[in-house]
Motif scaffolding. Structure first.
Motif, mmCIF file in Angstrom:
data_model
loop_
_atom_site.group_PDB
_atom_site.id
_atom_site.type_symbol
_atom_site.label_atom_id
_atom_site.label_comp_id
_atom_site.label_asym_id
_atom_site.label_seq_id
_atom_site.Cartn_x
_atom_site.Cartn_y
_atom_site.Cartn_z
ATOM 1 N N UNK A 58 14.076 -20.292 22.741
ATOM 2 C CA UNK A 58 12.906 -19.523 23.156
ATOM 3 C C UNK A 58 11.682 -20.413 23.326
ATOM 4 N N UNK A 59 11.555 -21.435 22.494
ATOM 5 C CA UNK A 59 10.460 -22.399 22.659
ATOM 6 C C UNK A 59 10.583 -23.137 23.986
ATOM 7 N N UNK A 60 11.827 -23.480 24.343
ATOM 8 C CA UNK A 60 12.070 -24.199 25.596
ATOM 9 C C UNK A 60 11.537 -23.429 26.796
ATOM 10 N N UNK A 61 11.594 -22.099 26.699
ATOM 11 C CA UNK A 61 11.152 -21.253 27.809
ATOM 12 C C UNK A 61 9.725 -20.730 27.598
ATOM 13 N N UNK A 62 8.977 -21.404 26.747
ATOM 14 C CA UNK A 62 7.548 -21.114 26.658
ATOM 15 C C UNK A 62 7.152 -20.023 25.690
ATOM 16 N N UNK A 63 8.050 -19.637 24.791
ATOM 17 C CA UNK A 63 7.684 -18.639 23.792
ATOM 18 C C UNK A 63 6.858 -19.241 22.665
ATOM 19 N N UNK A 64 5.875 -18.493 22.186
ATOM 20 C CA UNK A 64 5.102 -18.889 21.011
ATOM 21 C C UNK A 64 5.732 -18.197 19.806
ATOM 22 N N UNK A 65 6.484 -18.953 19.013
ATOM 23 C CA UNK A 65 7.371 -18.373 18.010
ATOM 24 C C UNK A 65 6.721 -18.347 16.635
ATOM 25 N N UNK A 66 6.833 -17.201 15.964
ATOM 26 C CA UNK A 66 6.580 -17.108 14.537
ATOM 27 C C UNK A 66 7.920 -16.821 13.875
ATOM 28 N N UNK A 67 8.362 -17.715 12.993
ATOM 29 C CA UNK A 67 9.634 -17.562 12.287
ATOM 30 C C UNK A 67 9.345 -17.358 10.808
ATOM 31 N N UNK A 68 9.926 -16.312 10.240
ATOM 32 C CA UNK A 68 9.765 -16.066 8.810
ATOM 33 C C UNK A 68 11.135 -15.802 8.186
ATOM 34 N N UNK A 69 11.547 -16.675 7.274
ATOM 35 C CA UNK A 69 12.805 -16.496 6.541
ATOM 36 C C UNK A 69 12.481 -16.113 5.107
ATOM 37 N N UNK A 70 13.230 -15.137 4.601
ATOM 38 C CA UNK A 70 13.055 -14.658 3.232
ATOM 39 C C UNK A 70 14.310 -14.976 2.434
ATOM 40 N N UNK A 71 14.144 -15.504 1.228
ATOM 41 C CA UNK A 71 15.290 -15.822 0.387
ATOM 42 C C UNK A 71 15.963 -14.538 -0.099
ATOM 43 N N UNK A 72 17.251 -14.408 0.234
ATOM 44 C CA UNK A 72 18.096 -13.338 -0.307
ATOM 45 C C UNK A 72 17.525 -11.937 -0.090
ATOM 46 N N UNK A 73 16.947 -11.721 1.083
ATOM 47 C CA UNK A 73 16.442 -10.387 1.433
ATOM 48 C C UNK A 73 17.605 -9.476 1.799
ATOM 49 N N UNK A 74 17.487 -8.207 1.489
ATOM 50 C CA UNK A 74 18.525 -7.261 1.902
ATOM 51 C C UNK A 74 18.523 -7.119 3.426
ATOM 52 N N UNK A 75 19.635 -6.647 3.981
ATOM 53 C CA UNK A 75 19.757 -6.479 5.428
ATOM 54 C C UNK A 75 19.032 -5.180 5.819
ATOM 55 N N UNK A 76 17.722 -5.270 5.830
ATOM 56 C CA UNK A 76 16.863 -4.127 6.123
ATOM 57 C C UNK A 76 15.512 -4.662 6.566
ATOM 58 N N UNK A 77 14.579 -3.767 6.872
ATOM 59 C CA UNK A 77 13.240 -4.178 7.298
ATOM 60 C C UNK A 77 12.294 -3.983 6.121
ATOM 61 N N UNK A 78 11.667 -5.061 5.701
ATOM 62 C CA UNK A 78 10.798 -5.006 4.525
ATOM 63 C C UNK A 78 9.356 -4.696 4.915
ATOM 64 N N UNK A 79 8.579 -4.318 3.907
ATOM 65 C CA UNK A 79 7.145 -4.070 4.097
ATOM 66 C C UNK A 79 6.461 -5.325 4.648
#
Length: 208
Positions: free
Chosen positions: A174-195
């Motif tokens: 996505x960066x290669x094609x000009x996207x401005x990326x925000x990446x956030x990884x969470x340690x051992x988060x459940x497979x769901x959407x957090x607050x």
């Protein structure tokens, strides 16, 4: 195997009252109504909402990391379905630069795959736990220019369905094609959407 019947659940503002829209894409086993219900937590009250509904509540039958032929024709049909939603929104007077995308899990994978194949200046892209689709990525199918479009990708390290290695590969494409990326990884988060993920999404939605 199956293809998808065109079915869009709609919400938010009518097109006569807004110049922005969001395409919300549900995950495996979910529904359009499920993903639309996130509007209670998101700053999208001024947008038209389109939520495509997958046939059998699944966009493709197997893992997003499976061989592509295993997920056909459902996968190609899913990509077409998202494109049809975008075309309907544009036909109602919304510019591509004012169209947003949001997806979770299988819906996040489909979101990223669609925008990578159709990179343009979008309002923003939010992918909660997903990556580009395929056993190996086929880079020559991705084309266009995001022109700095803001793209949020969040996931767990590790996640039972989405390897961090594929998330990182996706970010680089996505960066290669000009996207401005925000990446956030969470340690051992459940497979769901957090607050916390919803708060990150709102930063993109409010400041785009």
């Amino acid at each position: 195997m199956y293809t998808h019947r065109k079915q869009f659940i709609k919400g938010g503002k009518p097109f006569t009252e807004t110049d922005k829209a969001i395409v919300m894409i549900h995950g495996r086993g979910g529904s359009a109504e499920d993903i639309i219900s996130l509007q209670r937590f998101l700053s999208i009250e001024d947008m038209a909402i389109y939520a495509p509904q997958a046939t059998n509540n699944s966009w493709y039958p197997y893992s997003f990391m499976a061989s592509e032929q295993d997920n056909q024709p459902a996968l190609d049909s899913a990509i077409v379905t998202i494109g049809e939603a975008v075309e309907e929104i544009k036909a109602n007077g919304i510019k591509e630069e004012d169209i947003y995308f949001l997806g979770f899990s299988q819906g996040a994978c489909l979101t990223l795959e669609y925008v990578a194949r159709n990179a343009k200046k979008y309002g923003g892209v939010i992918a909660f736990t997903g990556g580009l689709i395929g056993k190996q990525l086929i880079n020559d199918r991705y084309r266009g220019d995001f022109q700095g479009s803001r793209i949020l990708i969040s996931s767990s390290d590790p996640d039972p369905h989405v390897p961090v290695s594929r998330v990182m590969e996706t970010v680089e494409v996505l960066k290669t094609f000009g996207g401005e990326i925000t990446l956030q990884l969470y340690k051992n988060k459940s497979h769901s959407i957090s607050k916390e993920e919803l708060e990150l999404a709102n930063k993109l939605l409010v400041h785009a």
